[in-house]
Design an enzyme around this catalytic site. Structure first.
Site, PDB file in Angstrom:
ATOM      1  N   GLU A   1      32.427  43.620   7.202  1.00  0.00           N
ATOM      2  CA  GLU A   1      32.045  44.911   6.735  1.00  0.00           C
ATOM      3  C   GLU A   1      31.931  45.013   5.375  1.00  0.00           C
ATOM      4  O   GLU A   1      31.026  45.587   4.741  1.00  0.00           O
ATOM      5  CB  GLU A   1      33.049  45.827   7.304  1.00  0.00           C
ATOM      6  CG  GLU A   1      32.993  45.853   8.839  1.00  0.00           C
ATOM      7  CD  GLU A   1      31.905  46.067   9.486  1.00  0.00           C
ATOM      8  OE1 GLU A   1      30.876  46.851   8.872  1.00  0.00           O
ATOM      9  OE2 GLU A   1      31.490  45.473  10.459  1.00  0.00           O
TER      10      GLU A   1
ATOM     11  N   ASP B   1      22.503  42.305   9.156  1.00  0.00           N
ATOM     12  CA  ASP B   1      23.027  41.695  10.355  1.00  0.00           C
ATOM     13  C   ASP B   1      21.783  40.905  10.934  1.00  0.00           C
ATOM     14  O   ASP B   1      20.837  41.457  11.696  1.00  0.00           O
ATOM     15  CB  ASP B   1      23.590  42.666  11.251  1.00  0.00           C
ATOM     16  CG  ASP B   1      24.810  43.061  10.920  1.00  0.00           C
ATOM     17  OD1 ASP B   1      25.669  42.428  10.435  1.00  0.00           O
ATOM     18  OD2 ASP B   1      24.824  44.349  10.791  1.00  0.00           O
TER      19      ASP B   1
END
Lengths: 585, 150
Positions: A311, A323
């Protein structure tokens, strides 16, 4: 020990239990604080051994190198009254700690240990008032503190400590001041998090700082060889490219810094059981934890600690990762198929940091190859143990020559095989060679820059020059090496083992090897570069065992083998890539 | 696996800055078998990642929406698409990007579907078994204006 300084409030005394320590010994340090003033002083036990060794409170140096702290790191809120101790005038309190347990002290030698007085919080005020000023970020004591330096000697090497499978050594490049985990009274905020989740998150954050520090240490401390070939880097980030490697270094530097030093807010506001966490890249350092996070293990694959690394990497202010893919197999494939995306992929950073399964960050040495396996048609007696090797110049370009005793052979680069009709006598075919220079050369090299078209043969403390165009040795030789080759350092004025011209980024330089060392000569300035000799093993990457010195001959590759350097020893050789600056596998 | 998919984006030629920028996404199954499509990181679940490239008059607009770390999907994270038909979803681009006035806003879906399963096979797949597919499609071009044109 007591000071006579009238302005002094507190004196911190450090003393080792003994002068010399063996590797297996604990290194007990006596820590004491004495109130030298005439008033009561409140001392916060945090960051002092009075509460144990729970933060990086000492500077431990051996020969100017700082030992890395590997003990626990606590993230804390505000201290309570119990965290303070009252010292009456003249009163002393103390505690013993084992430094060898919390610091990676592995090098033998004299150690100087200082206490970081700037971490000590104390004052004549009430604990409540002191806490207030501490929470406002005022860590420095409102009282004057002095301390001594304790000294002891580690009489032998100690096994270095490891973090995540990586030797931490003295990660000095990173630790200079802010690199490795350090205690900071940082504020971690929680939103909608129960007490047990807050506890979980505090632990996860501590672990995340540790694995991020280990990841950072791994990429920053990797040798050039390791950068190219370490399985751990290859697995998650793919093929080495300098710009990508630099990006990864930068990412872990920032991820670690953010985890260790920034004010993080955790939101326990997402129940989705299939989701670990989410962030908004433009909102550092707010991390939303979801259902899957709470079921994740603390460490290991897709762990709580790793998720925080993941994160943290997303924030634009940190590494701005995306991602692209998720999961270990997806990330492995991405590293292979698209390393540019891998270094921009959050899960790849997470898995590298989690390092589960453990992969080595050590490099793979170059391959040692038998000469006759790849140098074809080498005549008998010329399977190795050469005296010197040299590329042909002028009319003899495209050939190279191997010298041994009073004979030599010729090799054709384009055909990649030895020419027939050799070996031949050196004396009979290399013209005008002076007496004593017809056999048993130490090394040979082609001139470059102002010395192009010539080649040089070295033997003992003398050398001769040969002209390729005229195909004869120049007159006036042999000459002494010393004085004519300028600025040669002592020990490097005779009996060279081998010589080779640099290629790629190292073009224009000539390297002389002798024993386990080498020097660099610049053809343009016609001088030895300053700072040499150096150890070959330290600066030539991925040199395999047995190939870090005592070379017998060295040769620059030509034609399809340009950009390579060849080092010969016995019946074996290795190939060095100038562009990659490492011995090749 | 004979997977053939293509996507298309549909919207208006002009939007008003400050109002929702509603855009439709269709993922067409152009193969001859039923396909289960994982909705993750596609517009079929809304915008939950950097799944688009958005430029405003050539300049990239940074993504400001969520970046989500997932575990394993559930069955209902997949949608069944029959041959010749499409999965359809609408989203508001302004929820994830700070858009501005521009003559030509260019929206491109990056085209990655993280898991596609031929009907009959078991779903859901664990995350580590996912087989991603790159899907072709055209970017959508539109204007963003401060006030509606008459």
């Amino acid at each position: 020990m007591a000071s006579k300084d009238s302005n002094l409030d507190l004196f911190v005394g450090l003393e080792f239990s003994k002068r010399n320590y063996k590797a297996s010994d604990p290194q007990k340090l006596d820590f004491s604080i004495t109130n030298e003033s005439n008033k009561d002083i409140q001392v916060l036990k945090w960051h002092t051994p009075l509460e144990g060794l729970k933060s990086d409170m000492f500077r431990v140096e051996t020969a100017g190198e700082r030992a890395v702290y590997l003990g626990p790191i606590y993230k804390r809120g505000a201290p309570t009254e119990d965290d303070y101790i009252t010292l009456k005038p003249g009163e002393t309190v103390g505690a013993k700690v084992d430094l060898a347990n919390a610091y990676d002290i592995n090098r033998p030698g004299t150690q100087n240990v200082k206490y970081k007085t700037e971490h000590l919080h104390a004052g004549a005020e009430e604990p409540k008032t002191l806490t207030k000023s501490l929470m406002k970020g005022k860590v420095a004591p409102a009282v004057t503190v002095k301390s001594n330096t304790a000294t002891c000697t580690l009489v032998e090497s100690r096994q270095p400590k490891t973090l995540g499978g990586v030797e931490v050594r003295l990660a000095r490049k990173l630790s200079s001041e802010k690199g490795l985990p350090k205690a900071k009274a940082e504020k971690t905020s929680f939103s909608s998090c129960s007490q047990s989740r807050q506890t979980d998150l505090a632990t996860a954050l501590t672990k995340a700082v540790q694995i991020a520090a280990a990841a950072k240490s791994a990429v920053f401390n990797a040798s050039k060889c390791a950068q190219y070939s370490a399985p751990r880097y290859r697995e998650w980030f793919g093929k080495f490219k300098q710009s990508r490697y630099d990006a990864v270094k930068n990412h872990y530097d920032k991820i670690h810094d953010a985890l260790a030093n920034k004010d993080i807010t955790f939101f326990c506001d997402c129940a989705d059981g299939n989701t670990y966490a989410y962030v908004y890249p433009t909102k550092p350092y707010e991390i939303h934890l979801c259902g899957a996070f709470w079921n994740a293990p603390m460490m290991g694959t897709d762990s709580k600690a790793g998720t925080l690394v993941h994160e943290m990497s997303h924030f634009n202010a940190v590494a701005g990762t995306d991602d692209h893919v998720y999961g270990q197999s997806g990330c492995r494939n991405l590293a292979n198929s698209n390393p540019d995306d891998a270094v921009d992929n959050a899960d790849s950073h997470e898995y590298f940091a989690e390092n589960t399964p453990v992969l080595s960050m050590a490099g793979s040495p170059g391959s040692i190859i038998k000469v006759t396996d790849f140098w074809r048609s080498m005549p008998s007696g010329f399977a190795g143990s050469f005296d010197a090797a040299l590329n042909g110049g002028g009319p003899f370009s495209g050939k190279c020559y191997f010298f041994k005793g009073d004979k030599y052979i010729r090799y054709d680069w384009a055909n990649d095989r030895a020419d027939s009709g050799y070996p031949k006598s050196i004396a009979a075919n290399w013209k005008n060679l002076p007496a004593g220079f017809k056999s048993n050369f130490d090394a040979a090299i082609n001139g470059q820059g102002p010395f192009s078209g010539k080649c040089y043969f070295f033997k003992g403390d003398k050398y001769i020059r040969y002209d390729w165009g005229a195909d004869r040795a120049d007159t006036g030789y042999p000459k002494p090496i010393a004085g004519n080759w300028r600025d040669l350092p002592s020990g490097f004025k005779d009996k060279f083992d081998a010589a080779i011209n640099g290629g790629g980024p190292f073009a224009g330089k000539l390297y002389f090897f002798k024993g386990d060392s080498y020097i660099r000569y610049d053809w343009q300035t016609d001088r030895t570069d300053p700072g040499y000799p150096k150890k070959t093993a330290d600066f030539w990457s991925c040199m395999p065992p047995g190939f870090t010195g005592d070379f017998e001959a060295a040769l620059e590759g030509d034609k399809q083998f340009k950009g390579r350097g060849y080092f010969f020893k016995g019946t074996n050789y290795i190939r060095y890539s100038w562009a990659e600056d490492r011995a090749e596998e | 696996m004979a997977v053939s998919l293509k996507y298309s984006l549909h919207g208006k030629s002009s939007y008003v800055l400050g109002k929702p920028i509603l855009i439709a996404f269709d993922l067409e199954n152009s193969s001859s078998t039923d396909l289960w499509i994982l909705k993750w990181y596609t517009p079929l679940e809304g915008i939950k990642g950097k799944i688009f490239e958005v430029t405003c008059d050539g300049e990239a607009i940074p993504y400001e929406g969520r970046l989500v770390k997932r575990g394993n999907p559930a069955e209902d994270d997949y949608v069944l698409v029959h041959p010749g038909s499409s999965a359809h979803a609408e989203f508001d681009l302004s929820e994830a990007y700070s858009l501005r006035e521009c003559k030509e806003c260019r929206l491109k879906f990056k085209g990655r579907i993280h898991d596609v399963v031929v009907d009959g096979q078991h779903i859901p797949h664990a995350a580590d078994q996912h087989v991603s597919v790159e899907v072709p499609g055209e970017p959508l071009l539109f204007r963003i204006e401060k006030v509606p044109t008459k």
